[in-house]
Scaffold this active site. Structure first.
Site, PDB file in Angstrom:
ATOM      1  N   GLY A  75       0.769  -1.233   0.000  1.00  0.00           N
ATOM      2  CA  GLY A  75       0.000   0.000   0.000  1.00  0.00           C
ATOM      3  C   GLY A  75       0.803   1.287   0.000  1.00  0.00           C
ATOM      4  O   GLY A  75       0.229   2.374   0.068  1.00  0.00           O
ATOM      5  N   TRP A  77       2.470   2.936  -2.341  1.00  0.00           N
ATOM      6  CA  TRP A  77       2.232   3.876  -3.439  1.00  0.00           C
ATOM      7  C   TRP A  77       0.905   4.599  -3.260  1.00  0.00           C
ATOM      8  O   TRP A  77       0.797   5.798  -3.508  1.00  0.00           O
ATOM      9  CB  TRP A  77       2.299   3.148  -4.787  1.00  0.00           C
ATOM     10  CG  TRP A  77       3.707   2.979  -5.271  1.00  0.00           C
ATOM     11  CD1 TRP A  77       4.823   2.871  -4.502  1.00  0.00           C
ATOM     12  CD2 TRP A  77       4.154   2.923  -6.628  1.00  0.00           C
ATOM     13  NE1 TRP A  77       5.944   2.732  -5.297  1.00  0.00           N
ATOM     14  CE2 TRP A  77       5.552   2.762  -6.600  1.00  0.00           C
ATOM     15  CE3 TRP A  77       3.494   2.963  -7.859  1.00  0.00           C
ATOM     16  CZ2 TRP A  77       6.319   2.661  -7.769  1.00  0.00           C
ATOM     17  CZ3 TRP A  77       4.257   2.857  -9.021  1.00  0.00           C
ATOM     18  CH2 TRP A  77       5.650   2.722  -8.982  1.00  0.00           C
ATOM     19  N   ASP A 110      -6.914 -11.234  -8.708  1.00  0.00           N
ATOM     20  CA  ASP A 110      -5.882 -11.325  -9.737  1.00  0.00           C
ATOM     21  C   ASP A 110      -6.154 -10.300 -10.827  1.00  0.00           C
ATOM     22  O   ASP A 110      -7.222 -10.298 -11.444  1.00  0.00           O
ATOM     23  CB  ASP A 110      -5.886 -12.744 -10.326  1.00  0.00           C
ATOM     24  CG  ASP A 110      -4.718 -12.990 -11.267  1.00  0.00           C
ATOM     25  OD1 ASP A 110      -3.979 -12.034 -11.579  1.00  0.00           O
ATOM     26  OD2 ASP A 110      -4.550 -14.156 -11.698  1.00  0.00           O
ATOM     27  N   ASP A 134       3.376  -1.314 -10.010  1.00  0.00           N
ATOM     28  CA  ASP A 134       4.624  -1.747  -9.382  1.00  0.00           C
ATOM     29  C   ASP A 134       4.646  -3.272  -9.323  1.00  0.00           C
ATOM     30  O   ASP A 134       5.325  -3.865  -8.497  1.00  0.00           O
ATOM     31  CB  ASP A 134       4.751  -1.154  -7.977  1.00  0.00           C
ATOM     32  CG  ASP A 134       6.195  -1.147  -7.482  1.00  0.00           C
ATOM     33  OD1 ASP A 134       7.114  -1.080  -8.322  1.00  0.00           O
ATOM     34  OD2 ASP A 134       6.404  -1.212  -6.258  1.00  0.00           O
ATOM     35  N   LYS A 174       6.850  -0.814 -13.535  1.00  0.00           N
ATOM     36  CA  LYS A 174       8.163  -1.386 -13.243  1.00  0.00           C
ATOM     37  C   LYS A 174       8.574  -2.317 -14.385  1.00  0.00           C
ATOM     38  O   LYS A 174       7.788  -3.143 -14.854  1.00  0.00           O
ATOM     39  CB  LYS A 174       8.121  -2.176 -11.939  1.00  0.00           C
ATOM     40  CG  LYS A 174       9.458  -2.854 -11.592  1.00  0.00           C
ATOM     41  CD  LYS A 174       9.307  -3.811 -10.429  1.00  0.00           C
ATOM     42  CE  LYS A 174       8.987  -3.100  -9.149  1.00  0.00           C
ATOM     43  NZ  LYS A 174       8.897  -4.034  -8.000  1.00  0.00           N
TER      44      LYS A 174
END
Length: 232
Positions: A75, A77, A110, A134, A174
């Site tokens: 959590g 970000w 998911d 991320d 990322k």
């Protein structure tokens, strides 16, 4: 040194049941200044500093109204988003459980599931202007395999961003050393006005992670009219 006069790293080495990799990870955590600073400032993870630094360089959160956080756990970000853009609606998703964050809608599911995109869009009540990812696949220790698995997640995130972003929006994800895959990079350049790679200072030097920052979403092109759409 600890209060007992023993080096905590020495205790880790003799810890029962710990693998060498877990010993290295624990030792690194204990001696990481970003980990200590994150705890002191109330961030859930050192990763918060990565977004803070990326925002300082690219002004990602300036004027943000709707934000999607892909791979939200734990959590950090979303915490940054809430602090820097308190007016923004924020929705996050992760397979891992994430403790509640005030002002953030969290889905424990998911992202690759068919129903995930609709759930995220529905929670925002409008097109997001920033999609953050991320996410990284669980590593197996084989660099090429790990890279391919993570790039698969990035590709799905890019598809989601291009499908849902409001015109002018931004996307951050990322990636690993070598940057974004060539074909994927071309897709980003086609859909965004600027595409850059950056490694924030808080990203560990021995880590192969980088971030791709795509800004100025051009918007989705209107579909070509079909014969049935053509005027009589």
């Amino acid at each position: 040194m600890s209060r007992s006069g023993r080096d905590p790293r020495e205790r880790l080495k003799t810890g029962k049941g710990r693998t060498q990799s877990s010993v290295r990870w624990l030792s690194r955590q204990l001696n990481d200044p970003y980990v200590k600073q994150a705890k002191a400032e109330g961030w859930r993870s050192r990763a918060a500093f990565k977004l803070i630094e990326l925002d300082e360089k690219f002004a990602l959160l300036k004027g943000a109204k709707r934000v999607v956080d892909l791979g939200i756990a734990p959590g950090g970000w979303s915490q940054v988003v809430r602090k820097k853009a308190p007016q923004a609606a924020v929705v996050g998703i992760d397979l891992l459980p994430t403790d509640p964050i005030e002002g953030v809608t969290i889905f424990e599911m998911d992202f690759m599931a068919d129903e995930a995109p609709a759930a995220l869009e529905g929670a925002l009540d409008g097109a997001p202007d920033l999609v953050l990812s991320d996410m990284a696949a669980n590593t197996v220790g084989h660099k090429q395999t790990d890279h391919l698995r993570t790039m698969g997640l990035v590709e799905t995130a890019v598809d989601f961003a291009i499908t849902t972003l409001a015109p002018g929006g931004a996307f951050v994800a990322k990636v690993f050393a070598g940057g974004t895959d060539g074909d994927l990079l071309q897709i980003l350049k086609k859909n965004f006005r600027t595409v850059k790679h950056a490694k924030p200072p808080s990203s560990r030097k021995d880590s192969s992670e980088w971030y791709v920052i795509a800004q100025g979403f051009k918007g989705r092109a209107e579909p070509e009219p079909t014969d049935t759409d053509a005027p009589a």
